[in-house]
Design a protein around this motif. Structure first.
Motif, PDB file in Angstrom:
ATOM      1  N   UNK A  74     -25.735  15.528   0.019  1.00 48.89           N
ATOM      2  CA  UNK A  74     -25.502  17.015  -0.535  1.00 48.89           C
ATOM      3  C   UNK A  74     -26.012  17.370  -1.901  1.00 48.89           C
ATOM      4  N   UNK A  75     -25.984  16.532  -2.702  1.00 46.13           N
ATOM      5  CA  UNK A  75     -26.675  16.544  -3.998  1.00 46.13           C
ATOM      6  C   UNK A  75     -27.712  15.573  -4.489  1.00 46.13           C
ATOM      7  N   UNK A  76     -28.696  16.072  -5.022  1.00 43.97           N
ATOM      8  CA  UNK A  76     -29.600  15.051  -5.470  1.00 43.97           C
ATOM      9  C   UNK A  76     -29.877  15.264  -6.781  1.00 43.97           C
ATOM     10  N   UNK A  77     -29.752  14.489  -7.828  1.00 42.97           N
ATOM     11  CA  UNK A  77     -29.914  14.735  -9.115  1.00 42.97           C
ATOM     12  C   UNK A  77     -29.403  15.777  -9.988  1.00 42.97           C
ATOM     13  N   UNK A  78     -28.125  15.891  -9.377  1.00 40.86           N
ATOM     14  CA  UNK A  78     -26.990  17.026  -9.976  1.00 40.86           C
ATOM     15  C   UNK A  78     -27.392  18.317  -9.423  1.00 40.86           C
ATOM     16  N   UNK A  79     -28.176  18.453  -8.417  1.00 41.15           N
ATOM     17  CA  UNK A  79     -28.462  19.952  -7.806  1.00 41.15           C
ATOM     18  C   UNK A  79     -27.989  19.978  -6.442  1.00 41.15           C
ATOM     19  N   UNK A  80     -27.497  20.754  -5.922  1.00 46.33           N
ATOM     20  CA  UNK A  80     -27.001  20.820  -4.542  1.00 46.33           C
ATOM     21  C   UNK A  80     -28.227  21.028  -3.396  1.00 46.33           C
ATOM     22  N   UNK A  81     -28.533  20.036  -2.696  1.00 50.53           N
ATOM     23  CA  UNK A  81     -29.609  20.128  -1.714  1.00 50.53           C
ATOM     24  C   UNK A  81     -29.179  20.578  -0.155  1.00 50.53           C
ATOM     25  N   UNK A  82     -28.011  20.340  -0.049  1.00 46.92           N
ATOM     26  CA  UNK A  82     -27.385  20.658   1.113  1.00 46.92           C
ATOM     27  C   UNK A  82     -25.896  21.228   0.977  1.00 46.92           C
ATOM     28  N   UNK A  83     -25.747  22.430   1.982  1.00 46.84           N
ATOM     29  CA  UNK A  83     -24.446  22.904   1.896  1.00 46.84           C
ATOM     30  C   UNK A  83     -23.713  22.587   3.214  1.00 46.84           C
ATOM     31  N   UNK A  84     -22.735  22.108   3.187  1.00 49.06           N
ATOM     32  CA  UNK A  84     -21.686  22.086   4.531  1.00 49.06           C
ATOM     33  C   UNK A  84     -20.269  22.499   4.288  1.00 49.06           C
ATOM     34  N   UNK A  85     -19.589  22.685   5.266  1.00 46.51           N
ATOM     35  CA  UNK A  85     -18.161  23.120   5.312  1.00 46.51           C
ATOM     36  C   UNK A  85     -17.272  21.823   5.335  1.00 46.51           C
ATOM     37  N   UNK A  86     -16.346  21.702   4.250  1.00 47.94           N
ATOM     38  CA  UNK A  86     -15.490  20.553   4.299  1.00 47.94           C
ATOM     39  C   UNK A  86     -14.466  20.569   5.240  1.00 47.94           C
ATOM     40  N   UNK A  87     -13.601  19.688   5.459  1.00 54.18           N
ATOM     41  CA  UNK A  87     -12.363  19.871   6.346  1.00 54.18           C
ATOM     42  C   UNK A  87     -10.919  20.044   5.514  1.00 54.18           C
ATOM     43  N   UNK A  88     -10.345  20.589   6.180  1.00 58.68           N
ATOM     44  CA  UNK A  88      -8.974  21.216   5.510  1.00 58.68           C
ATOM     45  C   UNK A  88      -7.885  20.212   6.228  1.00 58.68           C
TER      46      UNK A  88
END
Lengths: 477, 563
Positions: free
Chosen positions: B498-512
């Motif tokens: 989801x993060x490469x080199x401090x940048x968000x590259x993919x967004x997903x939904x976490x679980x609750x």
């Protein structure tokens, strides 16, 4: 006939959730527990609705399919340089979330009805803060209830019986009994004086001090209702005490009370025509209560001073907390204007008047608020949902709105929808569609669906999602 | 997606791995010992640290209290903005970030699980709506139960089992994870503008003491077999001399612990470790608290470390927040919630010049350094109360390097510098201990079995930091570590990068995550409670609970209770 209980009424900020609805043949036929306004909505919704999407062609609104309307809307928004997306206060939070995403995608301004209502309250809250609570705290604990510049009897009819003076709480009884006692007392006094007049054969006059507080106030244990307004409203008629203020003088009166509460001397004899003795009695009343609440409405936010009036009220209540427990709450009108503020704030950091044109949220009411943008003629397209600005905005603002391409999403036919270029008839939230709404005290409730909407009337959330998808498709391709 | 993380220096304290060079294999969102798929992505982690994804046990990120803070601070947002990108939403920071920004910024630091600690049960839907708009991270939230009328009444009457059944219902109705207690008794007293003085001061009108509330809920917690312990914000928080209340609070449940398992968590302990009598005679009580924790096994705590910055305080402790307003003159929001709890928000600036703030800064670090067992004290800043969560790397720097502490100390108030204990403490955290304080320890205390470790079967939540522990000494080159921990080389969530080199590259939904208690008796609420429900609240019983529809990805944790 189906009976559905615990339905939430989608009209005002009281968001009463104890409504019972009777449904027959997919139509609401009877309701219980509503006030007259709620009843009118449940029984009369959609009577004048035009249940097909419309697109203006050659100057006339013609029926169209949902797909065509979605495409036309997406075209309008993508072709525009600075669109406004306005309304939001009478729709669900789920729809508002999509709306914010859409506004961000098209780089427009998104604003809700706070901008013409409690916007000044929000501005003052951002300066001063606000000591507040949920309504149940008042039902249980408030023995002094003040409505200032607000007339719940007309605008939030069940407010007093559900949440304040005529409700029964753990620590405070209902003020209903003392109200009846006083009413009977007044009647007895009237009859006795009529008898005395007949005996003495002359008219009796009782010297009445216009501003004096009732003598029983200090000794009375029960809840007290005080109304402050520029005229004697229906609420004022049931109040224990009504203080009439001259229009546009609330600021001085509030500041004078603040001075008294802070133990400062008033060097004058009267403030805005009210004798200082009265203000001193009122200040004593406020200091000596167990828990006081000040409700305020558009009487403060939209009279001279606007946010300064609210600033004074918030500061007064804050100062009172040095002496006793005192709270304050704005009387929010639309059933989900609070929700609009709440959702805007968690997604963008700001409660209304949010500008996405630079790629991030900016907030500067006056610059980024919709009425001002419209009056300056700065926007070139509009999407209006769940509100009627053509009826409510200043003429110059409404003119810019209708002179430019306009998309309207509304369950009803309104003056705004009649001037639009694209019209989506939507489902009524709380009757034909589910959704979350926030009560005036920030308590979230899930509005129910009790009947099916007509085939072309989608929930707002769905309409906006389709427009957003189409906007993205146009942008990509 | 399958991954092979090659050659990294792995720190996995739950499995005893201390900087060993090894490979980590990921498949199907889990850590595996063998890859089935022929295709997998290789991450070359040579010269880098590999740790489980960060776990934050206490951070105010969602709900009515947090949002009131957001509303209150447009000036805080204007200085820190996030632009919209192809895959991320726009937003604002600094001390009370908007929801999307919160998720992204945690992920950028390599954090993958965050617990929201204060949820007023009546407004639970609000908390969950905001958590749904907080991307990437897994989350959970704790309902505030310490002043709930039903709890007060059942505990006053000694009805522990009845109380337990209703707490179980409340966890279900609010989709909550743990029992949160804030200034027990004090919040109910605040309903009329009062407070409680100590743990034996009875709550007005309810005739029950904070001691009875804490003990009662501790027993309830045990009966229900909840994964976490009671999570306690002590009485008298923020008051000079309150370390004694904290000791009493920890002592009062000493007899309720079983074996080595903790039975109470004292949160943001820094605020509850004040010694002295007023703001002039003000000292650190960390040593006394640490001594107690070192000799007793039933307590865990988190730091609540102060950062010198302009931030926003927000807690459910209404009376304390009012005091803070009186102290600072800053704007003040108060929100009392009927039948349940309260809250207050006040902006606050921690200043190096201030003697008190400097001592407060010392207290958090003294707690972390004097408590010998790193599984008992965790890294937090009680975001945003003592500082924004984006400062965690700075705190790591202070823990691993005495030099870092000295540098900050040299800029502090002189009297604090000369009288505090902290300057004489030599101890420096190892990276193994950092991994415990920021991941493993927190996950274990929370009872999250699949988090905080890199063993087979665990969730593939992994953080990779670009700093070579064999070449760069933490003690002297701490700023390399601060930089590395601020900007993860890779953050992996459920096996996705989801993060490469401090940048968000993919967004997903976490679980609750939330706790579903299955009990021996019906924990359906009794008719009596339903009737009293309408008397106590202004909403109907049917409209109160949060349905699972409010959770984008619902992850119930099943527990078997004894009642």
């Amino acid at each position: 006939m189906r009976k559905i209980e615990n339905v939430i009424c989608p009209v005002c900020g009281s968001l009463c959730d104890d409504i019972t609805v009777y449904v027959e043949d997919n139509r609401v036929v009877e309701v219980e527990n509503t006030c007259a306004v709620g009843r009118a909505k449940f029984l009369n919704y959609g009577l004048h609705r035009k249940p097909k999407p419309l697109i203006r062609k050659n100057g006339e609104l013609k029926e169209a399919s949902i797909e065509e309307a979605v495409r036309r809307s997406a075209e309008i928004l993508t072709e525009s340089k600075y669109p406004i997306l306005y309304g939001w206060s009478s729709t669900s939070c789920e729809a508002i979330r999509v709306g914010l995403e859409l506004a961000e995608e098209v780089g427009g301004i998104i604003d809700n009805t706070s901008t013409v209502c409690h916007g000044p309250s929000i501005l003052s809250i951002q300066d001063v803060g606000i000591p507040s609570c949920t309504l149940g705290q008042l039902r249980h604990r408030a023995d002094l209830v003040i409505y200032w510049g607000s007339d719940p009897y007309s605008a939030h009819p069940r407010h007093i019986e559900r949440y304040t003076v005529f409700s029964e709480g753990r620590f405070q009884k209902s003020g209903w009994r003392s109200f009846i006692r006083r009413l009977s007392g007044k009647l007895v006094k009237k009859r006795l004086s009529r008898v005395a007049e007949l005996i003495l054969r002359r008219k009796l006059t009782f010297p009445e001090e216009k501003y004096a507080l009732p003598p029983y106030f200090i000794s009375e244990e029960e809840r007290k209702l005080v109304v402050v307004d520029v005229r004697k409203t229906r609420t004022a008629e049931v109040a224990d005490y009504f203080l009439q203020v001259k229009p546009n003088t609330d600021y001085e009166v509030l500041q004078a009370l603040r001075m008294l509460v802070n133990d400062q001397d008033l060097e004058v004899d009267e403030v805005a025509g009210i004798p200082v003795k009265t203000l001193e009695d009122l200040a004593d009343l406020m200091i000596s209560c167990d828990l006081g609440i000040l409700f305020f409405g558009v009487g403060l936010t939209m009279s001279k001073g606007k946010l300064r009036n609210v600033d004074a009220a918030l500061s007064l209540v804050r100062d009172l907390n040095k002496r006793t427990k005192f709270l304050i709450m704005p009387m929010r009108g639309h059933y989900n204007v609070t929700g609009a503020n709440v959702v805007f704030t968690w997604q963008t950091g700001y409660p209304y008047a949010v500008d996405f044109s630079l790629g991030y949220p900016r907030y500067n009411p006056g610059e980024t608020s919709v009425v001002d943008i419209l009056r300056r003629g700065e926007c070139d397209a509009g999407l209006v949902i769940a509100s009627d600005p053509v009826s409510n905005f200043p003429a110059s603002a409404a003119k810019t709105l209708v002179d430019n391409p306009l998309i309207v999403i509304d369950p009803d036919v309104t003056p705004t929808s009649m001037m639009a270029d694209v019209v989506f008839p939507s489902a009524y939230i709380g009757i034909e569609a589910e959704g979350t709404a926030y009560r005036m005290d920030h308590v979230p409730l899930r509005l129910k669906k009790v009947v099916e909407p007509p085939p072309n009337c989608l929930p707002d959330q769905e309409i906006l999602a389709r427009i957003l998808r189409e906007v993205r498709r146009i942008r990509r391709g | 997606m399958a991954l092979l993380i090659r050659n990294g220096y792995v720190y996995d304290p739950m499995n005893g791995i201390d900087g060993e060079k090894m490979d980590i294999l990921v498949e199907g969102g889990k850590i595996v010992d063998k890859l089935k798929s022929a295709e997998y992505e290789v991450i070359d982690a040579s010269g880098m640290i590999v740790m489980p994804g960060g776990v934050d046990i206490h951070s105010h990120i969602a709900g009515s209290e947090v949002n009131a803070g957001r509303l209150l601070r447009p000036e805080d947002h204007a200085k820190d903005v996030e632009l919209k990108t192809e895959i991320t939403r726009s937003g604002v920071g600094y001390s009370v970030p908007s929801t999307f920004t919160t998720g992204y910024r945690y992920a950028k630091m390599g954090y993958t699980t965050v617990m929201n600690p204060s949820m007023p049960p009546l407004e639970a839907k609000h908390t969950h709506e905001e958590l749904c708009d907080t991307p990437i991270i897994d989350k959970a939230t704790y309902p505030l139960l310490g002043d709930w009328w039903f709890v007060l009444e059942y505990l006053r009457d000694g009805k522990i089992e009845e109380c337990a059944l209703h707490v179980a219902w409340m966890l279900y109705a609010t989709k909550g994870y743990a029992i949160k207690i804030v200034n027990p008794g004090g919040l109910e007293a605040w309903g009329f503008g009062r407070n409680v003085r100590d743990i034996d001061d009875p709550v007005p009108y309810f005739n029950v003491t904070p001691r009875e509330i804490i003990r009662g809920l501790c027993k309830v917690n045990k009966l229900l077999h909840l994964p976490h312990t009671i999570h306690v914000h002590t009485n008298n928080l923020g008051k000079p001399g309150n370390y004694e209340t904290t000791l009493q609070t920890m002592k009062c449940v000493e007899d309720l612990s079983s074996g080595d398992k903790p039975c109470i968590h004292i949160t943001h302990c820094q605020f509850s470790a004040f010694k002295g009598v007023d703001w002039r005679e003000f000292y650190s009580g960390a040593e006394d608290i640490a001594k107690y924790v070192n000799f007793h096994k039933h307590v865990t705590m988190d730091m609540g470390q102060v950062i010198f910055t302009d931030t926003t305080t927000m807690t459910a402790d209404g009376p304390f927040q009012y005091i803070l307003h009186e102290l600072t003159g800053n704007k003040w929001v108060n929100h009392d919630v009927e039948t349940e709890t309260s809250s207050g928000i006040v902006p606050f600036r921690y200043r190096r010049r201030s003697y008190v703030h400097s001592i407060q800064w010392c207290i958090g670090l003294e707690l972390a350094l004097l408590i010998r067992n790193p599984w008992r004290i965790f890294l937090t800043t009680d975001h945003p109360n003592a500082g924004p969560f984006t400062s965690y790397p700075q705190v790591i720097g202070w823990l691993i390097s005495r030099k870092a502490r000295e540098e900050t100390l040299s800029k502090l108030n002189k009297r604090a510098r000369e009288t505090a204990l902290l300057p004489s403490i030599d101890r420096e955290y190892s990276l193994y201990e950092v991994a415990i304080a920021t991941r493993a320890g927190q996950a274990r205390a929370l009872g999250l079995k699949d988090k905080g470790h890199l063993g087979v079967g665990g969730d593939a939540d992994i953080a990779i930091y670009d700093v070579d522990p064999r070449k760069i000494g933490p003690s002297t080159q701490y700023d390399e570590y601060v930089k590395a921990f601020s900007k993860a080389a890779y953050t992996i969530k459920e096996g996705e990068i989801v993060v490469r080199n401090g940048e968000v590259v993919k967004v997903l939904d976490g679980k609750t995550y939330w706790v579903k208690v299955s009990s021996n008796s019906e924990y359906e609420v009794s008719e009596d409670m339903k009737r009293r429900f309408t008397e106590y609240w202004t909403v109907q019983f049917d409209n109160y609970p949060v349905s699972e529809a409010y959770l984008k990805r619902s992850k119930p944790v099943q527990v078997e209770s004894e009642v």
